[in-house]
Design an enzyme around this catalytic site. Structure first.
Site, PDB file in Angstrom:
ATOM      1  N   LYS A 166       0.844  -1.201   0.000  1.00  0.00           N
ATOM      2  CA  LYS A 166       0.000   0.000   0.000  1.00  0.00           C
ATOM      3  C   LYS A 166       0.866   1.232   0.000  1.00  0.00           C
ATOM      4  O   LYS A 166       0.537   2.240  -0.612  1.00  0.00           O
ATOM      5  CB  LYS A 166      -0.950  -0.004   1.193  1.00  0.00           C
ATOM      6  CG  LYS A 166      -2.104  -0.960   0.977  1.00  0.00           C
ATOM      7  CD  LYS A 166      -3.152  -0.863   2.053  1.00  0.00           C
ATOM      8  CE  LYS A 166      -4.210  -1.924   1.862  1.00  0.00           C
ATOM      9  NZ  LYS A 166      -4.799  -2.355   3.115  1.00  0.00           N
ATOM     10  N   LYS A 188     -10.826  -4.046  -2.854  1.00  0.00           N
ATOM     11  CA  LYS A 188     -11.658  -2.870  -3.091  1.00  0.00           C
ATOM     12  C   LYS A 188     -10.808  -1.624  -3.279  1.00  0.00           C
ATOM     13  O   LYS A 188     -11.271  -0.613  -3.722  1.00  0.00           O
ATOM     14  CB  LYS A 188     -12.687  -2.666  -1.985  1.00  0.00           C
ATOM     15  CG  LYS A 188     -12.144  -2.691  -0.578  1.00  0.00           C
ATOM     16  CD  LYS A 188     -13.272  -2.880   0.443  1.00  0.00           C
ATOM     17  CE  LYS A 188     -12.703  -3.395   1.751  1.00  0.00           C
ATOM     18  NZ  LYS A 188     -13.684  -3.903   2.677  1.00  0.00           N
ATOM     19  N   LYS A 194      -4.697  -9.964  -5.860  1.00  0.00           N
ATOM     20  CA  LYS A 194      -5.896 -10.393  -5.124  1.00  0.00           C
ATOM     21  C   LYS A 194      -7.085  -9.498  -5.471  1.00  0.00           C
ATOM     22  O   LYS A 194      -6.898  -8.347  -5.887  1.00  0.00           O
ATOM     23  CB  LYS A 194      -5.631 -10.383  -3.623  1.00  0.00           C
ATOM     24  CG  LYS A 194      -5.443  -9.019  -3.044  1.00  0.00           C
ATOM     25  CD  LYS A 194      -5.425  -9.037  -1.521  1.00  0.00           C
ATOM     26  CE  LYS A 194      -5.225  -7.612  -1.032  1.00  0.00           C
ATOM     27  NZ  LYS A 194      -5.267  -7.404   0.361  1.00  0.00           N
TER      28      LYS A 194
HETATM   29  P1  TYM Z   1     -10.012  -6.247   5.332  1.00  0.00           P
HETATM   30  O1  TYM Z   1     -11.115  -5.362   5.785  1.00  0.00           O
HETATM   31  O2  TYM Z   1      -9.085  -5.739   4.298  1.00  0.00           O
HETATM   32  O3  TYM Z   1     -10.627  -7.593   4.797  1.00  0.00           O
HETATM   33  C1  TYM Z   1     -11.601  -8.281   5.553  1.00  0.00           C
HETATM   34  C2  TYM Z   1     -11.387  -9.775   5.420  1.00  0.00           C
HETATM   35  O4  TYM Z   1     -11.504 -10.177   4.055  1.00  0.00           O
HETATM   36  C3  TYM Z   1     -10.361 -10.929   3.688  1.00  0.00           C
HETATM   37  N1  TYM Z   1     -10.051 -10.692   2.279  1.00  0.00           N
HETATM   38  C4  TYM Z   1      -9.876 -11.676   1.391  1.00  0.00           C
HETATM   39  N2  TYM Z   1      -9.946 -13.002   1.502  1.00  0.00           N
HETATM   40  C5  TYM Z   1      -9.727 -13.729   0.380  1.00  0.00           C
HETATM   41  N3  TYM Z   1      -9.459 -13.181  -0.832  1.00  0.00           N
HETATM   42  C6  TYM Z   1      -9.387 -11.840  -0.982  1.00  0.00           C
HETATM   43  N4  TYM Z   1      -9.144 -11.303  -2.166  1.00  0.00           N
HETATM   44  C7  TYM Z   1      -9.598 -11.028   0.156  1.00  0.00           C
HETATM   45  N5  TYM Z   1      -9.611  -9.690   0.350  1.00  0.00           N
HETATM   46  C8  TYM Z   1      -9.875  -9.503   1.666  1.00  0.00           C
HETATM   47  C9  TYM Z   1      -9.256 -10.407   4.584  1.00  0.00           C
HETATM   48  O5  TYM Z   1      -8.185 -11.327   4.674  1.00  0.00           O
HETATM   49  C10 TYM Z   1      -9.994 -10.220   5.880  1.00  0.00           C
HETATM   50  O6  TYM Z   1     -10.100 -11.440   6.570  1.00  0.00           O
HETATM   51  N6  TYM Z   1      -6.837  -5.911   9.153  1.00  0.00           N
HETATM   52  C11 TYM Z   1      -8.052  -6.509   8.669  1.00  0.00           C
HETATM   53  C12 TYM Z   1      -9.249  -6.182   9.528  1.00  0.00           C
HETATM   54  C13 TYM Z   1      -9.042  -6.444  10.978  1.00  0.00           C
HETATM   55  C14 TYM Z   1      -9.074  -7.701  11.628  1.00  0.00           C
HETATM   56  C15 TYM Z   1      -8.842  -7.429  12.999  1.00  0.00           C
HETATM   57  C16 TYM Z   1      -9.266  -9.003  11.180  1.00  0.00           C
HETATM   58  C17 TYM Z   1      -8.816  -5.493  11.918  1.00  0.00           C
HETATM   59  N7  TYM Z   1      -8.704  -6.082  13.156  1.00  0.00           N
HETATM   60  C18 TYM Z   1      -8.792  -8.460  13.930  1.00  0.00           C
HETATM   61  C19 TYM Z   1      -9.217 -10.024  12.121  1.00  0.00           C
HETATM   62  C20 TYM Z   1      -8.980  -9.743  13.477  1.00  0.00           C
HETATM   63  C21 TYM Z   1      -8.327  -6.010   7.271  1.00  0.00           C
HETATM   64  O7  TYM Z   1      -7.873  -4.977   6.885  1.00  0.00           O
HETATM   65  O8  TYM Z   1      -9.190  -6.782   6.580  1.00  0.00           O
END
Ligand code: TYM
Length: 344
Positions: free
Chosen positions: A119, A213, A210
């Site tokens: 990023k 968004k 991947k």
């Molecule tokens: P975030 O909001 O970017 O994504 C949310 C969840 O979706 C999964 N994900 C994917 N899985 C498979 N293929 C993809 N292309 C794909 N894109 C996104 C992410 O792996 C995630 O599980 N840091 C985290 C949010 C967070 C969190 C936490 C998660 C904050 N605190 C504590 C677990 C526990 C994040 O930015 O996910």
């Protein structure tokens, strides 16, 4: 409150896409069904994490509510007494613990995080924020505050889970082994979650990346708000390859592999089995049609249920959960504050 904890969060900086659904939402729903009564399930909105990528501030709050509604439309059972939904910024202990953990996390560790590097590269150096750099520490706080051993996430979050583990081990080593529950190792997480655990759904246009968004790739990303027809069109237009026959080989045929993976998760069969059924066939169009048809079923069901979500009930559950979580998280924070010398 002594049940083991499964916890995950999805940022609300935009609408959910199919990768979010298959990588995090669906596994949580399956775990809820499998373990109702045995485990505590925390499915929260890390709203403070929303700012780590560009966000329309005026729309953020509405997006948070919309995403919570999507949890319900996807099938999260709010009547389950062991299930909690909450917003990170409504439980102040998350931010407080993150400030403490910052002092037990090294600059070098955070600079090695792939997500930060990726990023960071997409943005100009002057606009890389401290929030983006520090994001994995807040995430560690999200996990450690609730003693969560199990954290179902997509593959892109692997390093962050490992960091949370390292921080927990570091604090326990320093202050006593019973201070924090250490999240399970990645390989154990995958075994626990099952087929959808730790996956990486690819962009339909550029299967080396991947699905996401934050990249400027509308045709490669299926939003859960896309109309079933628009989504089907994106699947039919997915980039494949010139091999001419279907094989599950993510190196040589990432586009085809991605479609097989999506299909397998949507129909609830192991990818090896689905890949076996399609192996050697030459009709890429047939595979796309099969995937498009499942995606249409998913989206039309989601949209119908989204309209029917009872917002009053949702807000009642949300506020009750937040009330309780302030207590749960507050108790753990107090133990940590005592350990580091901030409380008697
Ligand atoms: P975030 O909001 O970017 O994504 C949310 C969840 O979706 C999964 N994900 C994917 N899985 C498979 N293929 C993809 N292309 C794909 N894109 C996104 C992410 O792996 C995630 O599980 N840091 C985290 C949010 C967070 C969190 C936490 C998660 C904050 N605190 C504590 C677990 C526990 C994040 O930015 O996910």
């Amino acid at each position: 409150m002594s049940k083991p904890v499964i916890l995950t969060g999805l940022r609300a900086n935009g609408e959910f896409h199919l990768g979010n659904y298959l990588g995090a939402i669906l596994p949580m729903l399956q775990l809820q069904q499998r373990f109702a009564g045995e485990y505590r399930l925390n499915m929260f909105v890390p709203d403070l994490h929303s700012f780590t990528t560009p966000v329309e501030h005026a729309k953020l709050y509405l997006q948070i509510v919309q995403n919570l509604k999507m949890y319900v439309a996807a099938g999260l059972d709010l009547a389950n007494d062991d299930t909690y939904i909450y917003r990170q910024s409504f439980v102040a202990a998350h931010s407080e613990l993150a400030v403490i953990l910052n002092n037990f996390t090294y600059y070098g560790e955070l600079s090695r995080m792939t997500q930060f590097k990726e990023k960071g590269e997409q943005t100009k150096e002057t606009s890389v924020t401290a929030g983006l750099f520090d994001y994995p520490v807040l995430m560690a706080a999200d996990i450690l505050l609730y003693g969560a051993e199990w954290v179902p996430v997509g593959e892109d979050q692997r390093q962050h889970i490992e960091l949370a583990r390292d921080i927990a081990l570091r604090l326990n080593h320093r202050f006593g082994d019973d201070l924090l529950v250490v999240p399970a190792e990645w390989s154990q997480q995958l075994a626990f979650v099952g087929s959808g655990g730790g996956i990486r759904i690819r962009s339909l246009r550029n299967p080396d990346q991947k699905m996401s968004k934050s990249i400027d790739d509308p045709a490669g990303t299926i939003l859960l708000s896309d109309s079933p027809e628009a989504a089907a069109k994106k699947i039919m237009g997915a980039t494949t390859d010139s091999v001419g026959a279907i094989h599950y080989d993510m190196e040589k045929q990432p586009g085809i592999g991605n479609l097989l993976q999506i299909l397998a998760l949507l129909i609830g069969e192991p990818v090896a089995e689905v890949a076996g059924k399609w192996s050697g066939k030459t009709g890429y169009g047939d595979l796309k049609t099969a995937v498009a048809s499942e995606v249409k079923v998913l989206l039309s069901g989601l949209h119908k249920r989204l309209d029917a979500v009872n917002e009053v009930e949702l807000m009642r559950k949300l506020e009750a959960s937040e009330y309780l979580m302030r207590d749960v998280a507050g108790q753990r924070l107090y133990k940590i504050q005592q350990a580091v010398g901030l409380r008697p």
